[in-house]
Design a protein around this motif. Sequence first.
Motif, PDB file in Angstrom:
ATOM      1  N   LEU A  35       0.841  -1.414  -0.003  1.00  0.00           N
ATOM      2  CA  LEU A  35       0.026   0.004  -0.058  1.00  0.00           C
ATOM      3  C   LEU A  35       0.778   1.063   0.115  1.00  0.00           C
ATOM      4  CD1 LEU A  35      -2.664  -1.001   2.805  1.00  0.00           C
ATOM      5  CD2 LEU A  35      -2.843  -1.304   0.350  1.00  0.00           C
ATOM      6  N   ASN A  36       2.112   1.104  -0.155  1.00  0.00           N
ATOM      7  CA  ASN A  36       3.075   2.110  -0.084  1.00  0.00           C
ATOM      8  C   ASN A  36       2.725   3.191   1.259  1.00  0.00           C
ATOM      9  OD1 ASN A  36       5.360   3.435  -1.148  1.00  0.00           O
ATOM     10  ND2 ASN A  36       4.117   5.236  -2.058  1.00  0.00           N
ATOM     11  N   LEU A  37       2.657   2.437   2.264  1.00  0.00           N
ATOM     12  CA  LEU A  37       2.188   2.997   3.471  1.00  0.00           C
ATOM     13  C   LEU A  37       3.446   3.505   4.115  1.00  0.00           C
ATOM     14  CD1 LEU A  37      -0.013   0.848   5.679  1.00  0.00           C
ATOM     15  CD2 LEU A  37      -0.609   3.121   4.887  1.00  0.00           C
ATOM     16  N   GLY A  38       3.351   4.265   4.923  1.00  0.00           N
ATOM     17  CA  GLY A  38       4.495   4.728   6.062  1.00  0.00           C
ATOM     18  C   GLY A  38       4.012   4.070   7.409  1.00  0.00           C
ATOM     19  N   LEU A  39       4.992   3.511   7.919  1.00  0.00           N
ATOM     20  CA  LEU A  39       4.693   2.827   9.201  1.00  0.00           C
ATOM     21  C   LEU A  39       5.777   3.294  10.324  1.00  0.00           C
ATOM     22  CD1 LEU A  39       3.388   0.477  10.823  1.00  0.00           C
ATOM     23  CD2 LEU A  39       5.523  -0.912  10.140  1.00  0.00           C
ATOM     24  N   VAL A  40       5.347   3.798  11.491  1.00  0.00           N
ATOM     25  CA  VAL A  40       5.784   3.886  12.569  1.00  0.00           C
ATOM     26  C   VAL A  40       5.825   2.929  13.443  1.00  0.00           C
ATOM     27  CG1 VAL A  40       6.512   5.560  14.445  1.00  0.00           C
ATOM     28  CG2 VAL A  40       5.708   6.501  12.148  1.00  0.00           C
ATOM     29  N   PHE A  41       6.670   2.358  13.807  1.00  0.00           N
ATOM     30  CA  PHE A  41       6.614   1.070  14.669  1.00  0.00           C
ATOM     31  C   PHE A  41       7.308   1.304  16.004  1.00  0.00           C
ATOM     32  CE2 PHE A  41       7.490  -3.109  16.268  1.00  0.00           C
ATOM     33  CZ  PHE A  41       6.472  -3.885  15.957  1.00  0.00           C
ATOM     34  N   ILE A  42       6.696   1.222  17.128  1.00  0.00           N
ATOM     35  CA  ILE A  42       7.256   1.415  18.436  1.00  0.00           C
ATOM     36  C   ILE A  42       7.159   0.388  19.170  1.00  0.00           C
ATOM     37  CG2 ILE A  42       6.753   2.787  20.415  1.00  0.00           C
ATOM     38  CD1 ILE A  42       5.274   4.680  17.924  1.00  0.00           C
ATOM     39  N   ALA A  43       8.269   0.054  19.917  1.00  0.00           N
ATOM     40  CA  ALA A  43       8.485  -1.128  20.827  1.00  0.00           C
ATOM     41  C   ALA A  43       9.391  -1.017  21.861  1.00  0.00           C
ATOM     42  CB  ALA A  43       8.490  -2.319  20.098  1.00  0.00           C
ATOM     43  N   HIS A  44       9.599  -1.560  22.849  1.00  0.00           N
ATOM     44  CA  HIS A  44      10.629  -1.454  23.808  1.00  0.00           C
ATOM     45  C   HIS A  44      11.608  -2.541  23.674  1.00  0.00           C
ATOM     46  CE1 HIS A  44       7.621  -4.162  25.719  1.00  0.00           C
ATOM     47  NE2 HIS A  44       8.813  -5.090  25.938  1.00  0.00           N
ATOM     48  N   ASP A  45      11.294  -3.601  22.678  1.00  0.00           N
ATOM     49  CA  ASP A  45      12.374  -4.585  22.168  1.00  0.00           C
ATOM     50  C   ASP A  45      12.748  -4.390  21.085  1.00  0.00           C
ATOM     51  OD1 ASP A  45      13.105  -6.993  21.200  1.00  0.00           O
ATOM     52  OD2 ASP A  45      11.565  -8.490  21.994  1.00  0.00           O
ATOM     53  N   LEU A  46      14.058  -4.363  20.895  1.00  0.00           N
ATOM     54  CA  LEU A  46      14.827  -4.076  19.747  1.00  0.00           C
ATOM     55  C   LEU A  46      14.836  -5.075  18.709  1.00  0.00           C
ATOM     56  CD1 LEU A  46      16.885  -2.177  18.264  1.00  0.00           C
ATOM     57  CD2 LEU A  46      18.857  -3.116  19.475  1.00  0.00           C
ATOM     58  N   SER A  47      14.542  -6.072  18.949  1.00  0.00           N
ATOM     59  CA  SER A  47      14.519  -7.383  18.133  1.00  0.00           C
ATOM     60  C   SER A  47      13.470  -7.114  17.109  1.00  0.00           C
ATOM     61  CB  SER A  47      14.689  -8.895  18.489  1.00  0.00           C
ATOM     62  OG  SER A  47      13.523  -9.008  19.444  1.00  0.00           O
ATOM     63  N   VAL A  48      12.295  -6.796  17.700  1.00  0.00           N
ATOM     64  CA  VAL A  48      10.879  -6.764  17.298  1.00  0.00           C
ATOM     65  C   VAL A  48      11.045  -5.628  16.161  1.00  0.00           C
ATOM     66  CG1 VAL A  48       8.524  -6.136  17.620  1.00  0.00           C
ATOM     67  CG2 VAL A  48       9.658  -8.262  18.925  1.00  0.00           C
TER      68      VAL A  48
ATOM     69  N   ALA B  67      19.612  -6.839  26.233  1.00  0.00           N
ATOM     70  CA  ALA B  67      18.405  -7.183  26.798  1.00  0.00           C
ATOM     71  C   ALA B  67      17.813  -8.446  25.609  1.00  0.00           C
ATOM     72  CB  ALA B  67      17.296  -6.194  27.012  1.00  0.00           C
ATOM     73  N   VAL B  68      18.036  -8.000  24.281  1.00  0.00           N
ATOM     74  CA  VAL B  68      17.491  -9.047  23.567  1.00  0.00           C
ATOM     75  C   VAL B  68      18.236 -10.335  23.346  1.00  0.00           C
ATOM     76  CG1 VAL B  68      17.297  -9.521  20.867  1.00  0.00           C
ATOM     77  CG2 VAL B  68      16.728  -7.010  21.896  1.00  0.00           C
ATOM     78  N   LEU B  69      19.711 -10.103  23.721  1.00  0.00           N
ATOM     79  CA  LEU B  69      20.417 -11.312  23.493  1.00  0.00           C
ATOM     80  C   LEU B  69      20.141 -12.042  24.623  1.00  0.00           C
ATOM     81  CD1 LEU B  69      23.678  -9.919  22.520  1.00  0.00           C
ATOM     82  CD2 LEU B  69      22.033 -11.176  21.137  1.00  0.00           C
ATOM     83  N   THR B  70      19.857 -11.536  26.002  1.00  0.00           N
ATOM     84  CA  THR B  70      19.437 -12.305  27.116  1.00  0.00           C
ATOM     85  C   THR B  70      18.228 -13.153  26.894  1.00  0.00           C
ATOM     86  OG1 THR B  70      20.403 -10.601  28.264  1.00  0.00           O
ATOM     87  CG2 THR B  70      19.362 -12.301  29.724  1.00  0.00           C
ATOM     88  N   VAL B  71      16.950 -12.288  26.170  1.00  0.00           N
ATOM     89  CA  VAL B  71      15.910 -12.898  26.038  1.00  0.00           C
ATOM     90  C   VAL B  71      16.074 -14.230  25.260  1.00  0.00           C
ATOM     91  CG1 VAL B  71      13.540 -12.763  25.114  1.00  0.00           C
ATOM     92  CG2 VAL B  71      14.496 -11.082  26.962  1.00  0.00           C
ATOM     93  N   GLU B  72      16.790 -13.860  24.017  1.00  0.00           N
ATOM     94  CA  GLU B  72      16.791 -14.929  23.002  1.00  0.00           C
ATOM     95  C   GLU B  72      17.618 -16.105  23.451  1.00  0.00           C
ATOM     96  OE1 GLU B  72      17.586 -13.344  19.024  1.00  0.00           O
ATOM     97  OE2 GLU B  72      15.613 -12.595  19.095  1.00  0.00           O
ATOM     98  N   SER B  73      18.349 -15.970  24.254  1.00  0.00           N
ATOM     99  CA  SER B  73      19.206 -17.313  24.753  1.00  0.00           C
ATOM    100  C   SER B  73      18.321 -17.847  25.995  1.00  0.00           C
ATOM    101  CB  SER B  73      20.763 -16.867  25.216  1.00  0.00           C
ATOM    102  OG  SER B  73      20.446 -16.095  26.393  1.00  0.00           O
ATOM    103  N   GLY B  74      17.630 -17.397  26.584  1.00  0.00           N
ATOM    104  CA  GLY B  74      16.542 -17.999  27.359  1.00  0.00           C
ATOM    105  C   GLY B  74      15.592 -18.427  26.508  1.00  0.00           C
ATOM    106  N   LEU B  75      15.140 -18.088  25.544  1.00  0.00           N
ATOM    107  CA  LEU B  75      13.826 -18.781  24.650  1.00  0.00           C
ATOM    108  C   LEU B  75      14.434 -19.773  23.850  1.00  0.00           C
ATOM    109  CD1 LEU B  75      11.702 -15.658  23.604  1.00  0.00           C
ATOM    110  CD2 LEU B  75      11.152 -17.441  25.289  1.00  0.00           C
ATOM    111  N   SER B  76      15.824 -19.715  23.678  1.00  0.00           N
ATOM    112  CA  SER B  76      16.544 -20.732  22.828  1.00  0.00           C
ATOM    113  C   SER B  76      15.726 -21.325  21.500  1.00  0.00           C
ATOM    114  CB  SER B  76      16.960 -22.132  23.674  1.00  0.00           C
ATOM    115  OG  SER B  76      15.784 -22.698  24.210  1.00  0.00           O
ATOM    116  N   GLY B  77      15.624 -20.215  20.672  1.00  0.00           N
ATOM    117  CA  GLY B  77      15.184 -20.599  19.160  1.00  0.00           C
ATOM    118  C   GLY B  77      13.683 -20.091  18.933  1.00  0.00           C
ATOM    119  N   THR B  78      12.949 -19.871  20.139  1.00  0.00           N
ATOM    120  CA  THR B  78      11.541 -19.541  19.715  1.00  0.00           C
ATOM    121  C   THR B  78      11.227 -18.145  19.726  1.00  0.00           C
ATOM    122  OG1 THR B  78      10.993 -19.164  22.235  1.00  0.00           O
ATOM    123  CG2 THR B  78      10.535 -21.275  21.370  1.00  0.00           C
ATOM    124  N   ALA B  79      12.640 -17.389  19.844  1.00  0.00           N
ATOM    125  CA  ALA B  79      12.246 -15.718  19.636  1.00  0.00           C
ATOM    126  C   ALA B  79      12.319 -15.691  17.888  1.00  0.00           C
ATOM    127  CB  ALA B  79      13.409 -15.062  20.058  1.00  0.00           C
TER     128      ALA B  79
END
Length: 271
Positions: free
Chosen positions: A205-218, A258-270
Amino acid sequence: MSERRPLLAMQQVTQAYSLPRTALFSPPGSFTVLDSIDFDVCAGEAVGLVGESGAGKTTLTRILTGMERPQSGHVLFDGTDIWSADQAQRASFRRAVQMVLQNPRSSLDPRMRVGTALLEPMRSLRIEGDHVKRLHEVLDQVGLDRSALERFPHEFSGGQLQRIAIARALMPNPRVLVADEPVSALDVSIQAQVLNLLKDLVRDLNLGLVFIAHDLSVVAYTTSRVSVIASGRIVEVGQPVELFTRPTAPQTKNLVDAVLTVESGLSGTAL
Ligand SMILES: Nc1ncnc2c1ncn2[C@@H]1O[C@H](COP(=O)(O)OP(=O)(O)OP(=O)(O)O)[C@@H](O)[C@H]1O
Ligand SMILES: [Mg+2]
């Protein structure tokens, strides 16, 4: 690099809230939530804003969407300052910039059929035309069946509800979507589906998207340029890969850790 032509931009925006007096004759204090913020998005571009809780992200979205007036600085849509725009320009701004909120269960009225909820922005923004045709177009865009129109929010899963919230935001045919933590209330397993939908919409749709989060990986997964906000200031802007591999601001480093800690904890589900 070719010259950027932002569709929606904030320039040098500062916002402060006054604090209650600590004593009867003390001067009222104030708390600066946003300090000299520059931020923009072009058509067909997804940009991210990431920062810790309390950094000022939601305040920034409220100002970017015209819900709150900044103390100083400018918000420009298609080059026009929205706070000095005439009535017609304000009306087109209100249609052109739509929001998607964090929790679709609280942003959709449980007593309202989905079809009625989707028509709500058309009514409040006084948009005429073939609304049934528009409903069908938008359901196709978000990948929902037409039978959804007759149903109530409790009949849907969280991921489907967020599709409905996105559909409602698309109804006025906006040019920019501002999504404040759109997947943080969803199960990790369905977050990627909603993120992929947003990415497809930007492209199709040639949209502009502003995406806000506290999680850098997302944010990194969804956008091509990310601003890091901390205590009301933009401390770093870069492409997601750069931020992950060569973060310069200490606040960016914290988000990467913070991302690396969460991802190693989830081991592959992120993501
Ligand atoms: N109306 C208000 N009056 C006073 N302070 C406010 C107001 N709105 C927000 N704040 C303060 O401004 C700061 C930034 O809030 P904001 O909601 O923008 O942060 P955020 O980055 O969206 O946080 P979160 O990740 O928790 O959603 C916070 O310290 C908050 O308490
Ligand atoms: Mg917030």
